[in-house]
Structure formats: structure tokens, C-alpha cells
Motif scaffolding. Structure first.
Motif, mmCIF file in Angstrom:
data_model
loop_
_atom_site.group_PDB
_atom_site.id
_atom_site.type_symbol
_atom_site.label_atom_id
_atom_site.label_comp_id
_atom_site.label_asym_id
_atom_site.label_seq_id
_atom_site.Cartn_x
_atom_site.Cartn_y
_atom_site.Cartn_z
ATOM 1 N N PHE A 41 0.800 -1.224 0.000
ATOM 2 C CA PHE A 41 0.000 0.000 0.000
ATOM 3 C C PHE A 41 0.837 1.281 0.000
ATOM 4 C CE2 PHE A 41 -2.492 -3.344 2.085
ATOM 5 C CZ PHE A 41 -3.582 -3.394 1.229
ATOM 6 N N ASP A 47 0.772 8.739 -2.658
ATOM 7 C CA ASP A 47 -0.205 9.579 -3.348
ATOM 8 C C ASP A 47 -0.748 10.643 -2.390
ATOM 9 O OD1 ASP A 47 -1.695 9.760 -5.988
ATOM 10 O OD2 ASP A 47 -3.375 9.756 -4.579
ATOM 11 N N ASN A 51 -0.242 14.857 -2.246
ATOM 12 C CA ASN A 51 -1.295 15.882 -2.134
ATOM 13 C C ASN A 51 -0.921 16.883 -1.041
ATOM 14 O OD1 ASN A 51 -3.805 13.257 -2.352
ATOM 15 N ND2 ASN A 51 -2.896 14.386 -4.025
ATOM 16 N N LYS A 54 1.911 19.227 -2.091
ATOM 17 C CA LYS A 54 1.489 20.303 -3.006
ATOM 18 C C LYS A 54 0.767 21.411 -2.250
ATOM 19 C CE LYS A 54 1.945 18.184 -7.271
ATOM 20 N NZ LYS A 54 1.397 17.153 -8.115
ATOM 21 N N ALA A 87 -5.347 18.924 -5.692
ATOM 22 C CA ALA A 87 -4.674 18.172 -4.624
ATOM 23 C C ALA A 87 -5.585 18.002 -3.405
ATOM 24 C CB ALA A 87 -3.372 18.872 -4.227
ATOM 25 N N TRP A 90 -8.400 15.403 -4.178
ATOM 26 C CA TRP A 90 -7.960 14.002 -4.092
ATOM 27 C C TRP A 90 -7.625 13.625 -2.658
ATOM 28 C CZ3 TRP A 90 -9.035 10.251 -7.183
ATOM 29 C CH2 TRP A 90 -9.323 10.534 -8.534
ATOM 30 N N CYS A 122 -13.689 -2.736 3.011
ATOM 31 C CA CYS A 122 -12.818 -1.990 2.114
ATOM 32 C C CYS A 122 -13.545 -1.718 0.784
ATOM 33 C CB CYS A 122 -11.554 -2.819 1.923
ATOM 34 S SG CYS A 122 -10.376 -2.119 0.817
ATOM 35 N N HIS A 134 -12.496 6.546 -10.585
ATOM 36 C CA HIS A 134 -11.475 5.672 -11.157
ATOM 37 C C HIS A 134 -11.962 5.055 -12.448
ATOM 38 C CE1 HIS A 134 -9.327 4.846 -7.013
ATOM 39 N NE2 HIS A 134 -9.047 6.040 -7.512
HETATM 40 C C1 EIS Z 1 -4.526 11.843 -8.111
HETATM 41 O O1 EIS Z 1 -4.469 10.456 -7.851
HETATM 42 C C2 EIS Z 1 -3.413 12.520 -7.363
HETATM 43 O O2 EIS Z 1 -3.625 12.370 -5.995
HETATM 44 C C3 EIS Z 1 -3.376 13.987 -7.726
HETATM 45 C C4 EIS Z 1 -3.331 14.188 -9.220
HETATM 46 O O3 EIS Z 1 -2.095 13.715 -9.708
HETATM 47 C C5 EIS Z 1 -4.460 13.430 -9.844
HETATM 48 C C6 EIS Z 1 -4.421 13.510 -11.360
HETATM 49 O O4 EIS Z 1 -5.480 14.285 -11.773
HETATM 50 O O5 EIS Z 1 -4.431 12.060 -9.500
HETATM 51 O O6 EIS Z 1 -4.342 7.393 -9.259
HETATM 52 C C7 EIS Z 1 -4.376 7.597 -7.869
HETATM 53 C C8 EIS Z 1 -5.599 8.381 -7.551
HETATM 54 N N1 EIS Z 1 -5.658 8.598 -6.129
HETATM 55 C C9 EIS Z 1 -5.579 9.717 -8.262
HETATM 56 C C10 EIS Z 1 -4.401 6.284 -7.175
HETATM 57 C C11 EIS Z 1 -3.429 5.984 -6.334
HETATM 58 C C12 EIS Z 1 -3.518 4.715 -5.559
HETATM 59 C C13 EIS Z 1 -2.334 3.885 -5.790
HETATM 60 C C14 EIS Z 1 -2.622 2.903 -6.827
HETATM 61 C C15 EIS Z 1 -1.742 1.751 -6.704
HETATM 62 C C16 EIS Z 1 -0.717 1.754 -7.774
HETATM 63 C C17 EIS Z 1 -0.015 0.462 -7.765
HETATM 64 C C18 EIS Z 1 0.859 0.395 -8.960
HETATM 65 C C19 EIS Z 1 0.948 -0.976 -9.420
HETATM 66 C C20 EIS Z 1 1.183 -0.988 -10.883
HETATM 67 C C21 EIS Z 1 0.948 -2.333 -11.417
HETATM 68 C C22 EIS Z 1 0.871 -2.267 -12.911
HETATM 69 C C23 EIS Z 1 0.709 -3.616 -13.460
HETATM 70 C C24 EIS Z 1 0.735 -3.572 -14.946
HETATM 71 C C25 EIS Z 1 -7.169 -1.505 2.312
HETATM 72 C C26 EIS Z 1 -6.996 -1.294 0.862
HETATM 73 C C27 EIS Z 1 -6.826 0.105 0.503
HETATM 74 C C28 EIS Z 1 -6.572 0.412 -0.829
HETATM 75 C C29 EIS Z 1 -6.461 1.675 -1.467
HETATM 76 C C30 EIS Z 1 -6.996 2.937 -1.031
HETATM 77 C C31 EIS Z 1 -6.880 4.035 -2.027
HETATM 78 C C32 EIS Z 1 -6.783 5.359 -1.404
HETATM 79 C C33 EIS Z 1 -6.690 6.512 -2.196
HETATM 80 C C34 EIS Z 1 -6.073 7.075 -3.219
HETATM 81 C C35 EIS Z 1 -6.538 8.350 -3.859
HETATM 82 C C36 EIS Z 1 -6.636 8.105 -5.360
HETATM 83 O O7 EIS Z 1 -7.564 7.511 -5.832
HETATM 84 S S1 EIS Z 1 -2.023 16.093 -6.993
HETATM 85 O O8 EIS Z 1 -2.231 14.535 -7.121
HETATM 86 O O9 EIS Z 1 -3.263 16.776 -7.207
HETATM 87 O O10 EIS Z 1 -1.528 16.318 -5.620
HETATM 88 O O11 EIS Z 1 -1.055 16.433 -7.960
#
Ligand code: EIS
Length: 203
Positions: A41, A47, A51, A54, A87, A90, A122, A134
Motif C-alpha cells: 500500500f 499519493d 497531495n 502540493k 490536490a 484528491w 474496504c 477511477h
Molecule cells: C490523483 O491520484 C493525485 O492524488 C493527484 C493528481 O495527480 C491526480 C491527477 O489528476 O491524481 O491514481 C491515484 C488516484 N488517487 C488519483 C491512485 C493511487 C492509488 C495507488 C494505486 C496503486 C498503484 C499500484 C501500482 C501498481 C502498478 C501495477 C501495474 C501492473 C501492470 C485496504 C486497501 C486500501 C486500498 C487503497 C486505497 C486508495 C486510497 C486513495 C487514493 C486516492 C486516489 O484515488 S495532486 O495529485 O493533485 O496532488 O497532484
């Protein structure tokens, strides 16, 4: 992990303002919650920390102008490409997800309906908060990552930072954190609704 000593979310003022510095410190602390859930995680933690960074940057670039989170919105509401508004949006969404997840654990405990498997909570929290923002790809990643959700017992032990027999203490601390966290999220939701700043653009 949820002790008082660790930057609590601020109590909003009577006119519903949220102290920016305290809010950001508390958010950063809550981001570490995901690190505690497991290393898988860490991207979530980064992420949220991104935020916060920023928003801190925006405050530094506007010396003396930002005391409350509300000030960020007031200063940026007219800017259609505001990095800070994005920021904060999100950040708020991530907090809302975390809040519902923790609330689910606390409520199930109170109702005597605990389940070692926390994945249903979750997924419920996800459906009510982040899912609609998403796209297909990120939803698949979430689905995959949520399988690594620890059991209730393991989570509560981790949150007790290794101390034993702390379950009821940790649950009480979670409940305590929820009080102001809910108020902070509600206030930010009102601000975004008032200035019509929410968007359902998907990532
Ligand atoms: C936002 O994120 C940024 O936060 C924001 C700005 O950049 C904006 C763009 O307009 O995007 O995509 C993020 C989103 N945040 C949007 C998701 C992040 C979560 C991480 C995802 C995991 C990536 C793993 C990579 C693996 C790659 C494998 C590839 C295989 C081919 C108990 C379980 C809990 C689970 C999760 C909970 C999620 C919580 C929240 C996240 C928020 C989110 O959805 S800015 O940034 O404005 O500051 O520039």
C-alpha cells in the motif's frame, strides 16, 4: 498509531474553518496508516503525501495568506487549473475512503458483527467514495490491491504498534479520530459544493 499525541484532525471553528497546518499534519499521519497496512500500500501513502506536499507548497508560496484550509479555496476558486484545488480534492477523497473503512470497523465492533476479513468493508468504502473517480484500469488495480488487506486482528495489532492486548484501546482511538475527521471532510465537501469545484473526471 491513532493516539492523541499524533497530530489529531482539528476541531473546525464555529464558522466552520479548518486550521490548515493541523489538517495537513493529521492527513500526513493518516497516510502512514496505509504503510502500516502493508508495503503493497505504499503507493497509496505516497499519493496522499504528494497531495499534502502540493498544498504545503501552495501555503509557502502565499506567505501569510493561508491560515485555514478554507483560505486555499477562497484564493484559488477562480483558477480553473488550480493544482491546489485538485490536490485537496484528491486528498479529501482518500480521507473519505479511509474514514468509511475505519468507521466500518468501529461500527461492526459495536454491533457485535465483526469479521476477520476486512475486504468487504474496504470494497464498501470504495464503492461509496473513490470508485466513480477511477477508470477501468485503476478499478482493476484497486481490486487486486484490496486482496492484500490485512485481517482485523492483524490490523489492530499493527495499529497498536506491537503492543499486545490493545484491541479495545485502538478501537476507542479510531472512534476518537473519526469525530473530527468526519467534520473536516464534511466542511471540505461543503466548500467544494458551494464553489462548484467537484468534478467526476476519472483517473
Ligand atoms: C490523483 O491520484 C493525485 O492524488 C493527484 C493528481 O495527480 C491526480 C491527477 O489528476 O491524481 O491514481 C491515484 C488516484 N488517487 C488519483 C491512485 C493511487 C492509488 C495507488 C494505486 C496503486 C498503484 C499500484 C501500482 C501498481 C502498478 C501495477 C501495474 C501492473 C501492470 C485496504 C486497501 C486500501 C486500498 C487503497 C486505497 C486508495 C486510497 C486513495 C487514493 C486516492 C486516489 O484515488 S495532486 O495529485 O493533485 O496532488 O497532484
Amino acid at each position: 498509531f491513532f493516539t492523541k499525541a499524533h497530530s489529531p484532525f482539528p476541531e473546525p471553528t464555529l464558522d466552520e474553518k479548518i486550521k490548515a497546518d493541523e489538517f495537513l499534519s493529521a492527513s500526513n499521519h493518516l497516510a502512514q496508516f496505509f504503510g502500516i497496512l502493508g508495503t503493497i500500500f505504499t503507493p497509496v501513502q505516497s499519493d496522499i503525501a504528494g497531495n499534502v506536499k502540493k498544498l504545503r507548497q501552495f501555503i509557502e508560496e502565499n506567505p501569510g495568506k493561508v491560515v485555514y484550509v478554507n483560505d486555499i479555496i477562497l484564493l484559488e476558486a477562480g483558477n480553473t487549473q488550480s493544482i491546489s484545488i485538485d490536490a485537496l480534492l484528491w486528498l479529501k477523497r482518500a480521507l473519505e475512503f479511509t474514514m468509511l473503512f475505519i468507521d466500518g470497523i468501529v461500527c461492526d465492533t459495536k454491533n457485535g458483527s465483526t469479521n476477520e476479513d476486512l475486504r468487504p468493508l474496504c470494497l464498501q468504502a470504495y464503492e461509496k467514495t473513490l470508485k466513480k473517480y477511477h477508470g477501468w484500469m485503476v478499478q482493476q488495480i484497486f481490486n487486486l490491491v484490496s486482496r492484500a488487506c490485512p485481517s482485523r486482528r492483524d490490523l489492530l495489532t499493527s495499529l497498536a504498534l506491537g503492543e499486545t492486548d490493545m484491541e479495545s484501546t485502538v478501537l476507542a482511538q479510531m472512534e476518537e479520530v473519526l469525530v473530527n475527521l468526519k467534520k473536516n471532510v464534511a466542511t471540505i465537501n461543503q466548500l467544494y459544493a458551494h464553489y462548484n469545484l467537484d468534478t467526476d473526471v476519472k483517473v
